[in-house]
Write an enzyme that holds these catalytic residues in place. Sequence first.
Site, PDB file in Angstrom:
ATOM      1  N   THR A 281       0.852  -1.202   0.000  1.00  0.00           N
ATOM      2  CA  THR A 281       0.000   0.000   0.000  1.00  0.00           C
ATOM      3  C   THR A 281       0.884   1.246   0.000  1.00  0.00           C
ATOM      4  O   THR A 281       0.644   2.190  -0.761  1.00  0.00           O
ATOM      5  CB  THR A 281      -0.929  -0.020   1.237  1.00  0.00           C
ATOM      6  OG1 THR A 281      -1.732  -1.202   1.171  1.00  0.00           O
ATOM      7  CG2 THR A 281      -1.806   1.217   1.296  1.00  0.00           C
TER       8      THR A 281
ATOM      9  N   ASN B 272      -5.455 -10.099  -7.616  1.00  0.00           N
ATOM     10  CA  ASN B 272      -5.510 -10.826  -6.351  1.00  0.00           C
ATOM     11  C   ASN B 272      -6.730 -11.734  -6.232  1.00  0.00           C
ATOM     12  O   ASN B 272      -6.690 -12.758  -5.567  1.00  0.00           O
ATOM     13  CB  ASN B 272      -5.496  -9.838  -5.178  1.00  0.00           C
ATOM     14  CG  ASN B 272      -6.365  -8.632  -5.413  1.00  0.00           C
ATOM     15  OD1 ASN B 272      -6.223  -7.938  -6.418  1.00  0.00           O
ATOM     16  ND2 ASN B 272      -7.285  -8.375  -4.513  1.00  0.00           N
TER      17      ASN B 272
ATOM     18  N   GLN C  98       0.941  -9.522  -6.160  1.00  0.00           N
ATOM     19  CA  GLN C  98       0.519 -10.924  -6.236  1.00  0.00           C
ATOM     20  C   GLN C  98       1.372 -11.726  -7.216  1.00  0.00           C
ATOM     21  O   GLN C  98       1.225 -12.945  -7.294  1.00  0.00           O
ATOM     22  CB  GLN C  98      -0.954 -11.020  -6.656  1.00  0.00           C
ATOM     23  CG  GLN C  98      -1.923 -10.485  -5.625  1.00  0.00           C
ATOM     24  CD  GLN C  98      -2.044 -11.377  -4.382  1.00  0.00           C
ATOM     25  OE1 GLN C  98      -1.530 -12.490  -4.341  1.00  0.00           O
ATOM     26  NE2 GLN C  98      -2.711 -10.866  -3.366  1.00  0.00           N
TER      27      GLN C  98
ATOM     28  N   THR D 164      14.211   5.036   9.905  1.00  0.00           N
ATOM     29  CA  THR D 164      15.218   3.984  10.087  1.00  0.00           C
ATOM     30  C   THR D 164      14.709   2.677   9.504  1.00  0.00           C
ATOM     31  O   THR D 164      13.587   2.261   9.781  1.00  0.00           O
ATOM     32  CB  THR D 164      15.542   3.828  11.595  1.00  0.00           C
ATOM     33  OG1 THR D 164      15.991   5.095  12.059  1.00  0.00           O
ATOM     34  CG2 THR D 164      16.613   2.773  11.826  1.00  0.00           C
TER      35      THR D 164
ATOM     36  N   CYS E 118     -21.493 -10.360   2.295  1.00  0.00           N
ATOM     37  CA  CYS E 118     -22.908 -10.349   2.664  1.00  0.00           C
ATOM     38  C   CYS E 118     -23.173  -9.182   3.606  1.00  0.00           C
ATOM     39  O   CYS E 118     -22.470  -9.016   4.596  1.00  0.00           O
ATOM     40  CB  CYS E 118     -23.221 -11.674   3.343  1.00  0.00           C
ATOM     41  SG  CYS E 118     -24.962 -11.938   3.460  1.00  0.00           S
TER      42      CYS E 118
END
Length: 375
Positions: free
Chosen positions: A72, A149, A177, A235, A323
């Site tokens: 990300t 994915n 992926q 770091t 759902c």
Amino acid sequence: MKPLYFDHNATTPILPEVFEAMEPFLRGSFGNPSSPHPWGLEAKEALERARRQVAACINAQPEEIVFTSCATESNHMVFSGLFGHSTRGRIVTSTVEHPSVLAPIERLEKRGVRVVRLPVDENGRVSVQDAKDACTPDTELVSVMLANNEVGTIQPVAQFAPHAESLGALVHTDASQAVGKIRVDVRQLDVDFLTIAGHKLYAPKGIGALYIRSVRTLPPLLLGGGQERGMRSGTENVAFAVALGKACEIAGRTVEDEGARQRALGDVLVSGLRELGHKHLPFATGADRLPNTLAVGFRGVDAGRIVEGLALADVGVSAGAACHGDSTEISPVLRAMGVDPEYARGAIRFSWGRSTTEEDVRDLLGRLKGVLDAL
Ligand code: PLP
């Protein structure tokens, strides 16, 4: 009952060799790679070895690799780095990207950046011609994932990237992926930026990398001590970078053999599903696909109920539909592929890995039959 983990596209376990490689850096070897004394030099050496290993895995140069905290972040580095707070520009992407690409692009679009989203065919594949046609001389960036994915479709990035480049656009691919599952070569792909996620290839969560072609730079997301050639201050996570390096080294050595083995397991799964006696539709079977991924729609059943049933049988899979109360939301990827909702509502993603055996696949089929029969 042996637990059966068929959700490797969500995350993978850490390989024992990877754990062994990183363990010293969680114990005695604790130096800061920026420090000029023996503790620091030891850490620096390990970090640079890891960088070489990651680079070799994708046919890049070590100085083209920046370590990040996750895929990300790598994706955000590209979008924020290139566009910042810009209200102008043009991006070409696809309708089946991961949310970590879709969301930052949507934010840029709200600010005024023009966005073209390439459709996909029934196999989840972008058309090379569509991609070429979408690239105009005012296109700054093309960002299309290397492998999906959810359904595993491999996109023909190498076939349109040179055309985009010839018009002056930069090309990014989210290969989270793909790396570790298929051979990935940045020179052959001809991309400027490529995203890697450690935990999808048997390194820990919390480490990623971004390949940045040597002639390119990106304004940093994080400013500070100037680590990672100034492109990513903070770091470095030496232990996890070492782990990613080792995982990449293993992937580079074994990806073809392991890919062939995993593809054969997929064949066992596909033919076994036919014998279960339940109406189903395997997705993206007409496309070049990741060797470890098969998404299947079970007709007239809610994916959530299958996932729950399998979880009770000690099987981990993921659903391609969510759902919400009385309604089932079909995944945007399956919607973009035009999958019949009767099948899309019952979409399950099976993704296996290095430790999966043929016996596991047969065992999975048995437990799946039990769940489907009960539903
Ligand atoms: N890109 C793709 C294609 C993914 O599948 C994922 C994770 O599922 C990501 C990006 C994001 O990875 P992370 O959550 O490690 O940042």
